[in-house]
Design a protein around this motif. Sequence first.
Motif, mmCIF file in Angstrom:
data_model
loop_
_atom_site.group_PDB
_atom_site.id
_atom_site.type_symbol
_atom_site.label_atom_id
_atom_site.label_comp_id
_atom_site.label_asym_id
_atom_site.label_seq_id
_atom_site.Cartn_x
_atom_site.Cartn_y
_atom_site.Cartn_z
ATOM 1 N N ASP A 246 0.825 -1.216 0.000
ATOM 2 C CA ASP A 246 0.000 0.000 0.000
ATOM 3 C C ASP A 246 0.854 1.261 0.000
ATOM 4 N N LYS B 210 -7.892 2.454 5.903
ATOM 5 C CA LYS B 210 -8.728 2.481 4.710
ATOM 6 C C LYS B 210 -8.876 3.893 4.163
ATOM 7 N N TYR C 97 -2.993 -1.474 6.820
ATOM 8 C CA TYR C 97 -4.391 -1.293 6.417
ATOM 9 C C TYR C 97 -4.748 0.188 6.315
ATOM 10 N N SER D 88 -7.471 2.311 1.183
ATOM 11 C CA SER D 88 -8.795 1.774 0.868
ATOM 12 C C SER D 88 -8.727 0.569 -0.065
ATOM 13 N N ASN D 89 -9.709 -0.306 0.043
ATOM 14 C CA ASN D 89 -9.868 -1.388 -0.931
ATOM 15 C C ASN D 89 -10.316 -0.847 -2.280
ATOM 16 N N ASN D 90 -11.061 0.247 -2.263
ATOM 17 C CA ASN D 90 -11.672 0.784 -3.478
ATOM 18 C C ASN D 90 -10.748 1.781 -4.160
ATOM 19 N N GLN E 193 -5.090 -0.638 -8.560
ATOM 20 C CA GLN E 193 -5.226 -2.023 -8.094
ATOM 21 C C GLN E 193 -4.204 -2.915 -8.787
ATOM 22 N N GLN F 120 -10.749 -8.611 1.658
ATOM 23 C CA GLN F 120 -9.645 -7.721 1.353
ATOM 24 C C GLN F 120 -9.199 -7.922 -0.099
ATOM 25 N N PHE F 121 -8.696 -6.856 -0.719
ATOM 26 C CA PHE F 121 -8.244 -6.968 -2.100
ATOM 27 C C PHE F 121 -7.108 -7.976 -2.222
ATOM 28 N N PHE G 47 -15.545 -3.147 -4.205
ATOM 29 C CA PHE G 47 -15.185 -3.717 -2.912
ATOM 30 C C PHE G 47 -15.939 -3.005 -1.803
ATOM 31 N N GLU H 278 -16.187 -1.773 1.863
ATOM 32 C CA GLU H 278 -15.348 -1.472 3.021
ATOM 33 C C GLU H 278 -16.063 -1.911 4.284
#
Length: 572
Positions: free
Chosen positions: A148, A219, A246, A249-251, A257, A498-499, A521, A523
């Motif tokens: 990340d 996130k 963490y 964000s996943n999005n 990505q 999670q991604f 995704f 959250e």
Amino acid sequence: MRIRRRGRNRVARCWLPTKPVTTAACGASVMMLLVVVFHFVLSPPLEEDEHSFLHRARIQGRSHLLLNLKPTELPKNVVAADTEEFHVPSGGVNPRTDLWSSNLSKQFYGCSNASRQFLRVGAVAEPNRYLMIATSGGLNQQRTGIIDAVVAARILNATLVIPELDEQSFWKDASNFSEIFDTDWFISSLKYDVMIVKEVPKRGGKIVGAPYKMRVPRKCTPKCYQSRVLPALMKKHVVLLTKYDYRLSNNLDPDLQKLRCRVNYHALKFTDQIRQMGNMLVQRMRSKSSRFIALHLRFEPDMLAFSGCYYGGGEKERTELGAIRKRWKTLHVNDPDKERRHGKCPLSPEEVALMLRALGFGDEVHLYVASGEIYGGEATLAALKAFFPNIHSKETLLSRDELAPFEPFSSRMAALDFIVCDESDVFVTNNNGNMARMLAGRRRYFGHKRTIRPNAKKLSSLFPNRTSMTWGAFQSKVRAFQKGFMGEPGEVKAGSGQFHENPVECLCGKNKKPSKSARDFQENDDGLDWRDLDYGESEPLGRSRSEGSGLDGDNLLAQPDEAESDEFDFGW
């Protein structure tokens, strides 16, 4: 006449002799004695200790005898009078042809190349912006932070400084980045995406500037980084993001990505020393069996205490785990039954063994076990070893001299397990923690290799009642419950989890594009639990003051580094 009558009466009185009556009674007594002796010979000793019983079970080749042991995990119901015996077979029953691999795996492949719209770093990087991060936790938790951090540097158009690894947590591992990962490869493989340097450059013998420490909420979205971190970065030039786990964000946009995937699956490569020893472990497993299962078994005392789950160990278990649980001063009291019903309790070693046998794996299968300290030790592992006697670990496959360079460093030891689990034919986990999620996504990316996760919600109600049904009925239920948890392509709903566990933007079919955007995704802001801790690590993750406050994190001003309300931090 009188004498004759007396003779007849005497004969009549002697018509039923007493000797046959005595003989019949003796015969009945002998029969009863034989029944008692027969029962005594066939029944196990009432006071037989666990080790003797385990030894007898192994000698007789009857692993199902262990079901008669005093339970150490879950209570077993008494078999009903009209129900057949719950007999666990030693071999796989009705073995499935697709048990070791997916028939659909060849139709999918990993795809993480950048699109034409994703500009090379030279066109977007800004000078005098240096982003530093300090990771948190064990190996796999740190890995998520590193991945990340690369994406965060791209969002901020900053140069990333090689991350600092956590040396203060439970693991107390003094390894730096270059002692675990190949630094030169990491920098060169990402040269078109993000500028990376080993340290902040010096000007006139002095560092550009002292890093400005701060922390972002978990996130955090790209907008969050631009509103929180970018102003400080432009003013101070060097920013250090602390406790970085963490925090993204996943999005994200598809290209970001895909950048995550390039970092995770291509740029992060272990050092030559770690890879060579890991490959040696794989070769030694292959020399024992052409196919093998790697089991990631999380059953450490600290993790069990934090989870609030109960495994039937009575007052001893409650006292021991309760004492450990007091380390986290603000943990609320959990309802163990509720935690189990919600699928939040890891399977015990015996439950893992039952699940694998029900799926069709026989006792000839070789298992590589990756685990930390097991609560209960050998007594807890007894059932797993009885079902699958061919159990191995890095400690049993390597000599003391071979293991010595790695043993003082928990992250390097975990890296060896990671390699073997990644290369195994089947990867099985009793949990959904960091390593399990990371490997699940990696195995999807590299060909959807068989990965078995327990359907804990459904299995939680099945295991306690298993002896009230036949083995056939139990096996059918396990196989039905495990559909969708066997690592098949498309079995995980796009956007769930999670991604790193489900990298949907990086999975392509041979005749079609990815099915759904990773922007979908969901959250989950319910906070983190034991599954967010690396195995062997007992320092749970806290939450920042801004999290859960109801405030829009994207609009908050950047704040200097301040202590999170980290009620779970031991201060190690």
